[in-house]
Write a protein that holds these residues in place. Structure first.
Motif, mmCIF file in Angstrom:
data_model
loop_
_atom_site.group_PDB
_atom_site.id
_atom_site.type_symbol
_atom_site.label_atom_id
_atom_site.label_comp_id
_atom_site.label_asym_id
_atom_site.label_seq_id
_atom_site.Cartn_x
_atom_site.Cartn_y
_atom_site.Cartn_z
ATOM 1 N N LEU A 8 -54.216 5.903 11.803
ATOM 2 C CA LEU A 8 -54.241 6.115 13.151
ATOM 3 C C LEU A 8 -54.227 4.704 13.706
ATOM 4 C CD1 LEU A 8 -54.138 8.453 15.252
ATOM 5 C CD2 LEU A 8 -56.610 8.357 15.043
ATOM 6 N N ILE A 71 -51.455 5.801 21.244
ATOM 7 C CA ILE A 71 -52.095 6.240 20.033
ATOM 8 C C ILE A 71 -50.809 6.497 19.349
ATOM 9 C CG2 ILE A 71 -53.428 7.935 18.822
ATOM 10 C CD1 ILE A 71 -55.133 5.919 20.281
ATOM 11 N N LEU A 73 -49.907 7.704 15.101
ATOM 12 C CA LEU A 73 -50.214 8.220 13.795
ATOM 13 C C LEU A 73 -49.115 8.079 12.732
ATOM 14 C CD1 LEU A 73 -52.153 9.781 12.007
ATOM 15 C CD2 LEU A 73 -51.486 11.806 12.955
ATOM 16 N N THR A 75 -47.866 9.574 9.080
ATOM 17 C CA THR A 75 -48.478 10.465 8.273
ATOM 18 C C THR A 75 -47.602 11.247 7.465
ATOM 19 O OG1 THR A 75 -49.911 12.741 8.325
ATOM 20 C CG2 THR A 75 -48.627 12.120 10.205
ATOM 21 N N GLN A 112 -60.856 7.366 12.538
ATOM 22 C CA GLN A 112 -59.870 6.897 11.714
ATOM 23 C C GLN A 112 -59.712 8.318 10.808
ATOM 24 O OE1 GLN A 112 -56.469 6.053 10.834
ATOM 25 N NE2 GLN A 112 -57.507 4.098 11.652
ATOM 26 N N PRO A 116 -56.664 11.951 12.979
ATOM 27 C CA PRO A 116 -55.473 12.753 12.752
ATOM 28 C C PRO A 116 -55.598 14.142 12.805
ATOM 29 C CG PRO A 116 -55.541 10.979 11.168
ATOM 30 C CD PRO A 116 -56.895 11.075 12.007
#
Length: 231
Positions: A8, A71, A73, A75, A112, A116
């Protein structure tokens, strides 16, 4: 609570850096300003409270003439494949994004670790109730997966390993495999072993070496499999 894997970060966007792609999902949540995106030739605008889910392998470019903050992410979590582009509730997502932006700058913050999972949760209600036609379904490149698989047939491959290569859960991958190939995962894997075995034998490789390369327990097991295939 098991937090989804991912990294993140709080990012500021300006001029374009050129088209690129990632081997993982990239999720953007706008905090302020407007970010212009082009994903696989499709235009997107991400303003405050809006989002964008970029699937693995999708080429994208961005630009923000006045500057924007998001923001972000990065992943591999397969749950994002079921999510629509925007979060379920823009106001709630923006509040969460602003909190995470602040928390990420604090030493010792748990943002962190839990961020997510919270982001995925803020998207999922829309994904669960959206009409089936609006859900994202990334195509499986079966040829590419077959190439990856044949390079590792000497290893004990599992359904979970195959599913991870296409960013799906084992259950989702098994369903897609049967629907798109007409075979169960194990039958599909067996086909890859047999096709590689036939190629290697055609090149003059011995039965013993072919069995070893293709993941058969013994030369006799390979011989029996090839006989069944020819019947």
């Amino acid at each position: 609570m098991n937090a989804p894997q991912g990294s993140l970060s709080l990012r500021r966007y300006g001029a374009s850096h050129g088209s690129h792609a990632h081997p993982h999902f990239q999720v953007l949540l706008g905090l302020d300003g407007v970010l212009e995106l082009e994903v696989q030739g499709r235009g997107r605008r991400v303003a405050a409270g809006q989002g964008c889910v970029i699937a693995p392998g999708e080429h994208h470019d961005f630009e923000s003439r006045e500057g924007s903050r998001c923001i972000v992410l990065d992943t591999p979590h397969a749950g994002w494949a079921r999510c629509a582009a925007d979060p379920a509730n823009a106001a709630q997502a923006l509040a969460l994004g602003n909190y995470l932006a602040h928390a990420l700058q604090q030493r010792g913050s748990l943002a962190q670790h839990y961020g997510p999972a919270l982001l995925l949760e803020s998207w999922q209600p829309l994904a669960q109730h959206a009409p089936r036609t609006t859900r994202y379904r990334r195509p499986i490149d079966w040829e590419q997966l077959a190439t990856w698989t044949r390079q590792r047939l000497h290893e004990p491959l599992s359904v979970a390993q195959l599913a991870a290569q296409v960013f799906l859960s084992p259950t989702q991958f098994a369903a897609r495999c049967r629907r798109e190939t007409g075979l169960s995962v194990m039958h599909w894997l067996r086909r890859q072993r047999l096709e590689l075995a036939l190629q290697l034998r055609g090149r003059g490789m011995s039965v013993a070496d072919t069995a070893l390369h293709c993941g058969y327990h013994s030369p006799s097991a390979l011989t029996a499999a090839l006989k069944r295939q020819s019947q």
